[in-house]
Write an enzyme that holds these catalytic residues in place. Sequence first.
Site, PDB file in Angstrom:
ATOM      1  N   ASP A 201      -5.557  -3.783  -2.800  1.00  0.00           N
ATOM      2  CA  ASP A 201      -4.579  -3.372  -1.794  1.00  0.00           C
ATOM      3  C   ASP A 201      -3.842  -4.575  -1.206  1.00  0.00           C
ATOM      4  O   ASP A 201      -4.455  -5.531  -0.724  1.00  0.00           O
ATOM      5  CB  ASP A 201      -5.302  -2.608  -0.688  1.00  0.00           C
ATOM      6  CG  ASP A 201      -4.339  -1.836   0.201  1.00  0.00           C
ATOM      7  OD1 ASP A 201      -3.175  -2.253   0.309  1.00  0.00           O
ATOM      8  OD2 ASP A 201      -4.743  -0.818   0.790  1.00  0.00           O
TER       9      ASP A 201
ATOM     10  N   SER B 217       0.840  -1.193   0.000  1.00  0.00           N
ATOM     11  CA  SER B 217       0.000   0.000   0.000  1.00  0.00           C
ATOM     12  C   SER B 217       0.883   1.253   0.000  1.00  0.00           C
ATOM     13  O   SER B 217       1.718   1.421  -0.877  1.00  0.00           O
ATOM     14  CB  SER B 217      -0.961  -0.044   1.194  1.00  0.00           C
ATOM     15  OG  SER B 217      -1.941   0.953   1.087  1.00  0.00           O
TER      16      SER B 217
END
Length: 478
Positions: free
Chosen positions: A166, A47
């Site tokens: 993600d 991320s």
Amino acid sequence: MFPRETKWNISFAGCGFLGVYHIGVASCLREHAPFLVANATHIYGASAGALTATALVTGACLGEAGANIIEVSKEARKRFLGPLHPSFNLVKTIRGCLLKTLPADCHTRASGRLGISLTRVSDGENVIISHFSSKDELIQANVCSTFIPVYCGLIPPTLQGVRYVDGGISDNLPLYELKNTITVSPFSGESDICPQDSSTNIHELRITNTSIQFNLRNLYRLSKALFPPEPMVLREMCKQGYRDGLRFLRRNGLLNQPNPLLALPPVVPQEEDAEEAAVTEERTGGEDRILEHLPARLNEALLEACVEPKDLMTTLSNMLPVRLATAMMVPYTLPLESAVSFTIRLLEWLPDVPEDIRWMKEQTGSICQYLVMRAKRKLGDHLPSRLSEQVELRRAQSLPSVPLSCATYSEALPNWVRNNLSLGDALAKWEECQRQLLLGLFCTNVAFPPDALRMRAPASPTATDPATPQDPSGLPPC
């Protein structure tokens, strides 16, 4: 200290807008321990940590990267709903910042050393991408690693024909379990480089391999990961990351060492006291010196973030009547802004419409098939047992009642009933026997002798029996 034969990795945790903490840590490592970055086998990130890891491996300007984070957070805070406002496109903003910041040969530098954590949509498994064929592919990998479902959009991006979201969903701190991995996290816990909170709470929360100590400061940090705080708070977080990086280097004897691959000599107690005093001085009165050591672009961005512009429009917009009027007009302006932003996104989405529609049809079919199979499985488990119970109950009610007190109970049933192992066959034969018994009750066999229906001739009067009485009238019998 790291011997010659030792290999190490660096791993940055995902943290949303708190990624400015990673910028402070990376700036400290690049300035005070460049060997730690240059000789690392792999540098991983998930991320927001993937963005810092990419900038660190490719040699991008960390000051510009930190300034981009602050600018993006300021743009998000300008809107009524923050990052959830329809006009705020986080994916497009991240892509534009990476295109501007990364060098042209970034994919060559990153291949083999950079590891980006991704979550595959099809099965939810974690995937680490380490090889990139172009700059666009490297940027797309970062976009996939930072794509939070619903928060960033509904259709996940594609990398090499596969849908990813993600990486923090499946593995927020890659390779954290290895002892030779230097873990970096903006949440206080068991990471190697992290804030040292003064809380005495021993409980910890582990979210996808990220250790988070259960205290109020971490709860505040979690709340600001997706909704950015004020620029002053981001500035303090960047400084905190720089300080924590210095503490880690000093604790492990890696600060300003010309040859870190050689084992360091043991440190005498007087030098330990001097180091502790240096740490105390760094904490108390060294904030200004820390800002001097930060990259110039980052230092400038941090200073600009703390100063409000003095132009006329900013002054008018900060006045209380103007702010009240703006808040009251939100029900009217929000639909208009939503319609405009929706139209713009639709036009930008047109090139990818066929592929995305095909993917949505496949996902819808897979979901429907899964639901149907699950419903069939449940019905298959319940219906046969229910039907067999009802059939057995119905057949049991149709059986004739036999008193248990009958002495000849074994003789009341035929041998095929007593010896048959199948209840269904026994019931069928019992019904057949019952029908035969009923037919026997209503049918009567009448047997006639052979001469019962034969006609007989009448007897002659002369051959009468003397014992037979005669009619006094003398008339012959009829």
